[in-house]
Each structure stands twice: as C-alpha cells, then as structure tokens.
Design a protein around this motif. Structure first.
Motif, mmCIF file in Angstrom:
data_model
loop_
_atom_site.group_PDB
_atom_site.id
_atom_site.type_symbol
_atom_site.label_atom_id
_atom_site.label_comp_id
_atom_site.label_asym_id
_atom_site.label_seq_id
_atom_site.Cartn_x
_atom_site.Cartn_y
_atom_site.Cartn_z
ATOM 1 N N SER A 4 0.852 -1.186 0.000
ATOM 2 C CA SER A 4 0.000 0.000 0.000
ATOM 3 C C SER A 4 0.887 1.235 0.000
ATOM 4 C CB SER A 4 -0.882 0.001 1.256
ATOM 5 O OG SER A 4 -0.073 0.113 2.402
ATOM 6 N N ALA A 5 0.290 2.403 -0.174
ATOM 7 C CA ALA A 5 1.059 3.643 -0.085
ATOM 8 C C ALA A 5 1.702 3.744 1.287
ATOM 9 C CB ALA A 5 0.147 4.843 -0.340
ATOM 10 N N ARG A 6 0.978 3.262 2.300
ATOM 11 C CA ARG A 6 1.526 3.279 3.658
ATOM 12 C C ARG A 6 2.735 2.355 3.757
ATOM 13 N NH1 ARG A 6 -1.866 2.048 9.164
ATOM 14 N NH2 ARG A 6 -0.049 1.874 10.468
ATOM 15 N N GLY A 7 2.650 1.178 3.115
ATOM 16 C CA GLY A 7 3.769 0.243 3.106
ATOM 17 C C GLY A 7 4.992 0.828 2.423
ATOM 18 N N LEU A 8 4.769 1.580 1.330
ATOM 19 C CA LEU A 8 5.884 2.228 0.657
ATOM 20 C C LEU A 8 6.549 3.238 1.582
ATOM 21 C CD1 LEU A 8 4.423 2.783 -2.921
ATOM 22 C CD2 LEU A 8 6.228 1.201 -2.256
ATOM 23 N N ASN A 9 5.749 3.986 2.357
ATOM 24 C CA ASN A 9 6.307 4.935 3.317
ATOM 25 C C ASN A 9 7.142 4.224 4.361
ATOM 26 O OD1 ASN A 9 5.132 7.070 2.012
ATOM 27 N ND2 ASN A 9 3.348 7.130 3.327
ATOM 28 N N HIS A 10 6.679 3.063 4.807
ATOM 29 C CA HIS A 10 7.439 2.334 5.814
ATOM 30 C C HIS A 10 8.701 1.717 5.230
ATOM 31 C CE1 HIS A 10 3.587 2.458 8.239
ATOM 32 N NE2 HIS A 10 4.473 3.177 8.882
ATOM 33 N N ALA A 11 8.689 1.363 3.955
ATOM 34 C CA ALA A 11 9.920 0.892 3.314
ATOM 35 C C ALA A 11 10.952 2.017 3.286
ATOM 36 C CB ALA A 11 9.629 0.372 1.908
ATOM 37 N N ARG A 76 16.657 -7.580 5.247
ATOM 38 C CA ARG A 76 15.539 -6.797 5.782
ATOM 39 C C ARG A 76 14.241 -7.192 5.102
ATOM 40 N NH1 ARG A 76 17.144 -0.848 3.752
ATOM 41 N NH2 ARG A 76 19.225 -1.625 3.653
ATOM 42 N N ALA A 77 13.162 -6.996 5.830
ATOM 43 C CA ALA A 77 11.826 -7.228 5.289
ATOM 44 C C ALA A 77 10.891 -6.238 5.965
ATOM 45 C CB ALA A 77 11.364 -8.654 5.567
ATOM 46 N N VAL A 78 9.924 -5.743 5.202
ATOM 47 C CA VAL A 78 8.943 -4.816 5.758
ATOM 48 C C VAL A 78 7.565 -5.240 5.270
ATOM 49 C CG1 VAL A 78 9.161 -3.102 3.901
ATOM 50 C CG2 VAL A 78 8.378 -2.372 6.137
ATOM 51 N N ASP A 79 6.606 -5.203 6.178
ATOM 52 C CA ASP A 79 5.225 -5.535 5.855
ATOM 53 C C ASP A 79 4.339 -4.591 6.650
ATOM 54 O OD1 ASP A 79 2.909 -6.732 4.947
ATOM 55 O OD2 ASP A 79 3.067 -8.479 6.249
ATOM 56 N N ASP A 80 3.708 -3.676 5.946
ATOM 57 C CA ASP A 80 2.881 -2.636 6.540
ATOM 58 C C ASP A 80 3.706 -1.841 7.550
ATOM 59 O OD1 ASP A 80 0.604 -1.095 6.731
ATOM 60 O OD2 ASP A 80 -0.354 -2.393 8.209
ATOM 61 N N ASP A 81 3.374 -1.883 8.840
ATOM 62 C CA ASP A 81 4.090 -1.053 9.815
ATOM 63 C C ASP A 81 5.146 -1.827 10.597
ATOM 64 O OD1 ASP A 81 2.381 -2.582 11.358
ATOM 65 O OD2 ASP A 81 1.772 -0.927 12.663
ATOM 66 N N ARG A 82 5.479 -3.041 10.178
ATOM 67 C CA ARG A 82 6.489 -3.863 10.865
ATOM 68 C C ARG A 82 7.641 -4.170 9.924
ATOM 69 N NH1 ARG A 82 5.041 -5.866 15.723
ATOM 70 N NH2 ARG A 82 2.863 -5.562 16.238
ATOM 71 N N ALA A 83 8.828 -4.247 10.530
ATOM 72 C CA ALA A 83 10.014 -4.610 9.753
ATOM 73 C C ALA A 83 10.867 -5.570 10.571
ATOM 74 C CB ALA A 83 10.818 -3.363 9.407
ATOM 75 N N LEU A 84 11.588 -6.412 9.860
ATOM 76 C CA LEU A 84 12.553 -7.322 10.465
ATOM 77 C C LEU A 84 13.917 -7.047 9.849
ATOM 78 C CD1 LEU A 84 10.515 -10.650 10.322
ATOM 79 C CD2 LEU A 84 10.827 -9.148 12.301
ATOM 80 N N LEU A 106 10.980 -4.177 14.302
ATOM 81 C CA LEU A 106 10.651 -2.759 14.434
ATOM 82 C C LEU A 106 9.178 -2.552 14.132
ATOM 83 C CD1 LEU A 106 13.590 -1.302 12.298
ATOM 84 C CD2 LEU A 106 13.576 -1.713 14.766
ATOM 85 N N VAL A 107 8.552 -1.650 14.885
ATOM 86 C CA VAL A 107 7.186 -1.223 14.598
ATOM 87 C C VAL A 107 7.253 0.281 14.361
ATOM 88 C CG1 VAL A 107 4.813 -1.055 15.428
ATOM 89 C CG2 VAL A 107 6.222 -3.041 16.066
ATOM 90 N N PHE A 108 6.702 0.702 13.210
ATOM 91 C CA PHE A 108 6.732 2.106 12.842
ATOM 92 C C PHE A 108 5.428 2.799 13.203
ATOM 93 C CE2 PHE A 108 9.745 0.161 9.890
ATOM 94 C CZ PHE A 108 10.833 1.000 10.063
ATOM 95 N N GLY A 109 5.539 4.044 13.628
ATOM 96 C CA GLY A 109 4.373 4.877 13.866
ATOM 97 C C GLY A 109 3.927 5.521 12.563
#
Length: 153
Positions: A4-11, A76-84, A106-109
């Motif tokens: 999602s656009a939100r996922g791109l922001n978290h990446a 690294r991996a990111v899925d929505d607001d979480r990353a490993l 990691l959890v992103f705000g």
C-alpha cells in the motif's frame, strides 16, 4: 504481500533507519531522534527502556564498551508497519574480534519513526562463552542440552 502507499512509506522509513544505524557514531547519538519516536520502546537482552534519552543512553553505553561499534544490516523485510532486520554488530575491526549477530523487530508509527524496537540475539553463545570459566560452563551446558548427532540427521 500487497504494498500500500503506507507500506511504501514504511519501506522508505526502514531505509532511513538502516542508514542511521549503519553510520551511527558515539558523538552523534542525536541522530537516533530522527528515526525513533519520542516515547519509543527499545528492548534487548539487557535493556528495556522508553524514550529517546534512554535509547541514546543504551547506545552511549554500547560505545563506551565497544568504541569501534558498527552495525551492518544483512537482510531486511517490511510488511505494513512492521520490519525485520538481520544484522551483525562489530565491536572492533580485528580478525576474531567480538561480533554479535541478531535480529530486530521494528514497529513504525504513522510518522515513519520507530515506536517499538525488540532485539533478539543470544548473549550466552556470543558473549558469555568468551569468558574463560563461564565460557567453559556455558559450552558444557549447551553440549548437554543439544540433541544427539544421530538424532539430527
């Protein structure tokens, strides 16, 4: 995994975070405030703290113990607001020097800064086993608890 656009922001937020961590230096810990939210929680095998000042204190202590401390992100991996993150922390550049491998969750705000950071790594195998008497004991316990070689084939 849909992006999602939100996922791109978290990446992008994860890219910023990795850049700060891989270039972190003892005399520039204020950079942590650019990637951690003010009330962020940081947890590792020795610490469970909240807030930028407390997180900076954890890293300041790390640099006091390992002046050449450097982080290298290996995956690294990111899925929505979480990353490993899979990483290696080097204490010095010498061959055979202290090196610790681990994972971070990691959890992103909503603003892209980290609100929760939990590190997973094994201090028994990566630190305690380097201490002469304690290391012997830890290796002995590890061998005793391991499955027999014939059972693992």
């Amino acid at each position: 995994m849909s992006v999602s656009a939100r996922g791109l922001n978290h990446a992008a937020a994860l890219d910023r975070y990795v850049d700060v961590m891989e270039h972190l230096q003892a005399d520039h810990l204020e950079a942590l405030a650019t990637v951690y939210a003010p009330g962020a929680r940081f947890v590792d095998p020795f610490n469970d703290v909240r807030g930028i000042a407390a997180i900076q204190a954890v890293f300041a202590h790390g640099f006091s113990q390992c002046p050449w401390m450097r982080f290298m992100v290996q995956a690294r991996a990111v899925d929505d607001d979480r990353a490993l993150l899979r990483w290696r922390m080097l204490c010095d550049a010498s061959p055979g020097g202290l090196s610790i491998e681990g994972m971070s969750e990691l959890v992103f705000g909503a603003d892209g800064r980290v609100v929760e950071h939990v590190d997973y790594w094994d201090p028994a195998a990566q630190l305690y086993e380097r201490v002469p008497v304690l290391g012997w004991l830890m290796r002995r316990i590890r061998r005793r608890l391991a499955a027999p070689a014939s059972a693992t084939r």
